[in-house]
Design a protein around this motif. Structure first.
Motif, PDB file in Angstrom:
ATOM      1  N   ALA A   1      47.951   4.289-112.589  1.00 39.39           N
ATOM      2  CA  ALA A   1      48.407   5.220-113.235  1.00 39.39           C
ATOM      3  C   ALA A   1      47.460   5.423-114.713  1.00 39.39           C
ATOM      4  O   ALA A   1      47.654   4.170-115.105  1.00 39.39           O
ATOM      5  CB  ALA A   1      49.740   3.691-113.665  1.00 39.39           C
ATOM      6  N   GLU A   2      48.129   6.226-115.349  1.00 37.70           N
ATOM      7  CA  GLU A   2      47.552   6.674-116.833  1.00 37.70           C
ATOM      8  C   GLU A   2      48.318   5.011-117.925  1.00 37.70           C
ATOM      9  O   GLU A   2      47.457   5.273-118.759  1.00 37.70           O
ATOM     10  CB  GLU A   2      47.930   7.763-117.108  1.00 37.70           C
ATOM     11  N   SER A   3      49.524   4.350-117.526  1.00 35.73           N
ATOM     12  CA  SER A   3      50.135   3.434-118.164  1.00 35.73           C
ATOM     13  C   SER A   3      49.015   2.291-118.087  1.00 35.73           C
ATOM     14  O   SER A   3      49.704   1.049-118.922  1.00 35.73           O
ATOM     15  CB  SER A   3      51.200   3.495-117.452  1.00 35.73           C
ATOM     16  N   ASN A   4      47.787   2.152-116.470  1.00 35.68           N
ATOM     17  CA  ASN A   4      48.095   0.592-116.303  1.00 35.68           C
ATOM     18  C   ASN A   4      46.280   0.397-117.521  1.00 35.68           C
ATOM     19  O   ASN A   4      44.982   1.037-116.553  1.00 35.68           O
ATOM     20  CB  ASN A   4      47.119   1.004-114.615  1.00 35.68           C
ATOM     21  N   LEU A   5      46.421   0.610-118.419  1.00 35.51           N
ATOM     22  CA  LEU A   5      45.203   0.513-119.615  1.00 35.51           C
ATOM     23  C   LEU A   5      43.962  -1.124-118.736  1.00 35.51           C
ATOM     24  O   LEU A   5      43.100  -0.190-119.348  1.00 35.51           O
ATOM     25  CB  LEU A   5      45.809  -0.160-120.503  1.00 35.51           C
TER      26      LEU A   5
END
Ligand code: COA
Length: 152
Positions: A101-105
């Protein structure tokens, strides 16, 4: 110590570790099924981390990766990915892929640090309760030749 999971006996252990990192975690029968399919393998580290992969056709895929929050930022996630890469190469894989996920930094940083590069994006791939869907970033790591696996 990172070692192959003993399946199906350790399906419950996989589920226990997975639930530390994901809510809800995947059930033991589902994890056992995924880890027992053709080309699939699972590695665990004590009761703190797991990685589940599938290799075939010259490629490998990370299906899931989980580290106990109490054990994070100690190099375990990266060690699991690198151990899986060695095993994937033993399975004939020349490249390893994943979706994140692009939010999973945290995971994005780990994969970039390990050597993965972004090769694509799947818009709205992950649904979220109470929020808009999140894009998946597709990443690839070219697996170089190296030492033989201690697990095979
Ligand atoms: C992503 C995850 C597996 C990382 O595990 P970890 O054991 O903490 O990772 P590592 O300690 O090996 O980290 C290696 C590098 O990744 C990067 N990194 C890891 N976590 C990070 C964070 N929270 N923020 C920024 N960078 C991070 C850093 O560069 C780190 O190196 P450093 O500690 O020397 O700076 C863990 O946070 C986790 O289980 N998350 C929930 C499940 C998940 O998202 N799985 C991946 C799905 S694709």
């Amino acid at each position: 110590m990172i070692r192959p999971a003993d399946l199906p006996q350790e399906g419950a252990l996989l589920a226990q570790i997975h639930a530390l990192a994901f809510s809800p975690g995947w059930a033991a029968p589902e994890l056992t099924r995924l880890a027992s399919g053709p080309g699939a393998f699972a590695l665990v580290s004590d009761e703190s981390g797991l990685i589940l992969c599938r290799a075939g056709g010259g490629e490998a895929e990370i299906i899931t990766l989980a580290v106990d929050p109490a054990r994070r930022r100690q190099g375990l996630g990266r060690a699991l990915v690198e151990a899986a890469a060695i095993l994937a190469r033993d399975h004939g894989a020349e490249a390893m892929f994943l979706e994140v996920a692009e939010s999973n930094l945290a995971a994005l940083a780990l994969y970039a640090r390990t050597g993965f590069e972004t090769v694509g994006r799947r818009p709205g791939y992950y649904s979220q309760t109470g929020g808009p869907p999140v894009d998946a970033i597709v990443m690839r790591w070219h697996l170089n030749s190296g030492p033989a696996s201690p697990y095979s």
